[in-house]
Design a protein around this motif. Sequence first.
Motif, short mmCIF file in Angstrom:
data_model
loop_
_atom_site.label_atom_id
_atom_site.label_comp_id
_atom_site.label_asym_id
_atom_site.label_seq_id
_atom_site.Cartn_x
_atom_site.Cartn_y
_atom_site.Cartn_z
N GLN B 20 0.82 -1.27 -0.10
CA GLN B 20 -0.06 0.02 0.07
C GLN B 20 0.84 1.19 0.10
O GLN B 20 1.89 1.48 0.54
CB GLN B 20 -0.97 -0.06 1.23
CG GLN B 20 -1.87 1.12 1.49
CD GLN B 20 -2.50 0.94 2.71
OE1 GLN B 20 -2.88 0.03 3.41
NE2 GLN B 20 -2.50 1.99 3.41
N ILE B 22 0.44 5.92 -0.55
CA ILE B 22 -0.47 7.14 -0.61
C ILE B 22 0.66 8.22 -0.96
O ILE B 22 1.25 8.53 -0.29
CB ILE B 22 -1.25 7.07 0.52
CG1 ILE B 22 -2.16 8.52 0.21
CG2 ILE B 22 -0.55 7.62 1.93
CD1 ILE B 22 -3.65 8.34 1.20
N LEU B 34 -4.37 6.67 -3.60
CA LEU B 34 -4.07 5.64 -2.69
C LEU B 34 -3.82 4.40 -3.61
O LEU B 34 -4.61 3.94 -4.38
CB LEU B 34 -5.30 5.40 -1.90
CG LEU B 34 -5.42 4.03 -0.98
CD1 LEU B 34 -4.11 4.16 0.14
CD2 LEU B 34 -6.54 3.95 -0.27
N GLU B 36 -3.27 0.25 -3.66
CA GLU B 36 -3.16 -1.11 -2.85
C GLU B 36 -3.07 -2.22 -3.94
O GLU B 36 -3.68 -2.35 -4.87
CB GLU B 36 -4.61 -1.22 -2.50
CG GLU B 36 -4.98 0.02 -1.21
CD GLU B 36 -6.54 0.02 -0.85
OE1 GLU B 36 -6.68 -0.45 0.31
OE2 GLU B 36 -7.14 0.65 -1.85
N SER B 38 -4.07 -5.48 -4.40
CA SER B 38 -5.17 -6.07 -3.86
C SER B 38 -5.73 -7.19 -4.93
O SER B 38 -6.83 -7.57 -4.72
CB SER B 38 -6.12 -5.39 -3.00
OG SER B 38 -6.64 -4.30 -3.84
N THR B 78 -7.39 4.29 -5.86
CA THR B 78 -8.28 5.10 -5.64
C THR B 78 -8.04 6.71 -5.16
O THR B 78 -6.84 6.95 -4.74
CB THR B 78 -9.21 4.73 -4.33
OG1 THR B 78 -9.07 3.29 -4.00
CG2 THR B 78 -10.50 5.23 -4.16
N GLU C 42 -6.35 3.10 4.00
CA GLU C 42 -7.12 2.25 3.22
C GLU C 42 -8.52 1.90 3.89
O GLU C 42 -9.30 1.38 3.18
CB GLU C 42 -6.35 0.96 3.22
CG GLU C 42 -5.96 0.33 4.59
CD GLU C 42 -5.55 0.88 5.66
OE1 GLU C 42 -4.67 1.89 5.29
OE2 GLU C 42 -5.34 0.41 6.57
N GLN C 43 -8.84 2.42 5.17
CA GLN C 43 -10.01 1.99 5.70
C GLN C 43 -11.03 3.03 5.26
O GLN C 43 -12.27 2.98 5.74
CB GLN C 43 -9.81 2.28 7.08
CG GLN C 43 -9.00 1.10 7.88
CD GLN C 43 -9.01 1.01 9.56
OE1 GLN C 43 -10.37 1.34 10.25
NE2 GLN C 43 -7.95 0.75 10.14
N ARG C 44 -10.57 4.22 4.68
CA ARG C 44 -11.40 5.13 3.98
C ARG C 44 -12.44 5.77 5.04
O ARG C 44 -13.70 5.88 4.60
CB ARG C 44 -12.14 4.45 2.49
CG ARG C 44 -11.28 4.05 1.62
CD ARG C 44 -11.73 3.11 0.63
NE ARG C 44 -11.05 2.95 -0.66
CZ ARG C 44 -9.81 2.01 -0.72
NH1 ARG C 44 -9.45 1.29 0.40
NH2 ARG C 44 -9.46 2.05 -1.91
#
Lengths: 238, 103, 310
Positions: B20, B22, B34, B36, B38, B78, C42-44
Amino acid sequence: MTLAEILTSLFPDGHEVGVADGLVAGHGPFDGKSLAVIGIDGNTPLGIEGACTLAGHVLAVVRAGGDTPILVVVDSDSQRMSRRDELLGLNEYLAHLAKALLLADASGHPTVGLVYGHTAAGAFIATALATRVLAALPGAHPSVMDLPSVARVTKLPLDKLEAMAKTTSVFAPGLDNMVKAGAVHAVLDPETPLGPQIAALIAGIAPDDVRDTLGRDRAGRPQAHAIAARVMREAHGG
Amino acid sequence: MEKLNFRHSTTQALPGTRRQAIVGVVASGNLEVLLERSLPPDEFTVEIDTAIDGFGDVWEAVVADFVDRRQPGGLRITINDGGARPDTVALRLAQGARLMEAM
Amino acid sequence: MALKPVTFSADPGDQSWYEASARARLAGLLDAESFQEFIGPEQRMMSPHLPLFDLPRAFDDGMIVGRGRLDGQAVLAAAQEGRFMGGAFGEIHGAKLVGLLRAALAEAPAALLILFDTGGVRLQEANAGETAIAEVMRAIAQVRAAGIPVIGLIGGRAGCYGGGGLIAGTCSRLVVSESGRISVSGPEVIETNKGAEEFDSRDRALVWRTMGGKHRRLLGGADAFVGDTIGAFRDAALTQIAKAPAFDLATLEAEQARLEARLARFGDCHDATEVWGRLGVNDPDAVPGMTTEAFDALLARLPEAPHDAR
């Protein structure tokens, strides 16, 4: 209610609470002992001298010892907006007043706020919001900033903000919205004597800061409590 | 505000093991990205929340160019956009991809 | 005046605090790779309110909280991103700091660091932000009373305004750089409400000498003045942790005396230069242009006022 009406209701047998330059200070007999009163009257802005004077009164109560509760009555403007106040460190004076109230509370002097008129922004934080339990009377108007000023700062049209304010409590000024946010614990009944109502608030004081759970339960701050709790969990876990 | 979504198939996974990263900040003319790791190694998605409506075709082109250059397989990106210019978007995407490749 | 050579360095400690993002400040302030974020991006967990105003959100709501190490000591740290919504306190932004302070009571770190960069309350979430500030101040009092220093670091783009200024005044110790402006009402707010005769917000020199880091350090509103590098903030934070005062009646009575003395001594001053003159600064007009080294030398020459009660 006016300050005089509040004091008469609180202290039917008389009191020694006076007002000078918009600053309230004194005490009266209460629940078999004494209740210290400080505050701001007459929509007065809170500047460096006022904050210093009020903090001095609070520290005197702490120094005297015992468990005298402190009532903070508030009908203020916002913090005094001037070059001189900021030059001399208004943030320190307001924080000092808040710290004095927080220390008093931690030292066994229950602190209760009572907003009966206006209050806003830094003056609100340094006085009413620094008490353990905050009450208000109907007609009180606490706010962060009035909508015309919000419109200027956010560059949103005032009529749009006014329309949004009817359905969105999180930014709208006024008592109902501060109750929903959990900032104001209870609205008192002006038709019945205030003394027993204040005494009940003191008797029911919670040991922890419950404002974010109130905000969740009243839907004015839907997420604050859960977020704070999650931070604590993650800090304890990983 | 406008929401945009793009999905690409890639021929390669983005190198590196970092899970991850950012980069950037949401501000006027800026954005945060962001990244990730995944998704399956041959998939790539971008979800964009942008303050400026009506530039879907520009976003599509910037994202397609990024996919061509980096082959970012496995990444879910994102974006919160405060109204960044396309060159700023491309820069942030490249910075993010470099961070993901670094470790 | 000789131009300083521009230095290029990969050392995060050499980077400008003012220019750095909140994440870069944390990364450079704490021991390398030691920062672990709580409620990461990542938890937004984003603002539920900004979409109503058609405004973009940030994954961290402009507040980054977590744990790390400072010269080996376990600390908790919070950093505001001043470029997102002016670093202002909204519901989630504020609740993350409240949660971190409450966590400190359980985790007992060596210190809790707050990297301020804020215009105050986020007006789109005003009631949530205002209440969160009150919760933060109550929690700071509890954390300090438990013997844990709360150190504020101020030198960002947004300064430290509004309720942020009140929170700063609640901390055990404050470290500022020149651009670390601390005040309640910002220049624009004073001008909007009281007119340009009261405060001309476009007069940047006036803003700097009324609210800036040098004035705050000289007046006693901050405990340490540093140059604008992450390394300088790190060194000063370490020094200040050891000097944190207790949160008790003695400290607040000393602060009461300090603030009363300030009113008596400077209450009729109209400009910072008058304050500095009375403090014993020979050439007050030279203060704004002083390098950090020259300012340090000036501080060393002045009779030290009792600044440490807060």
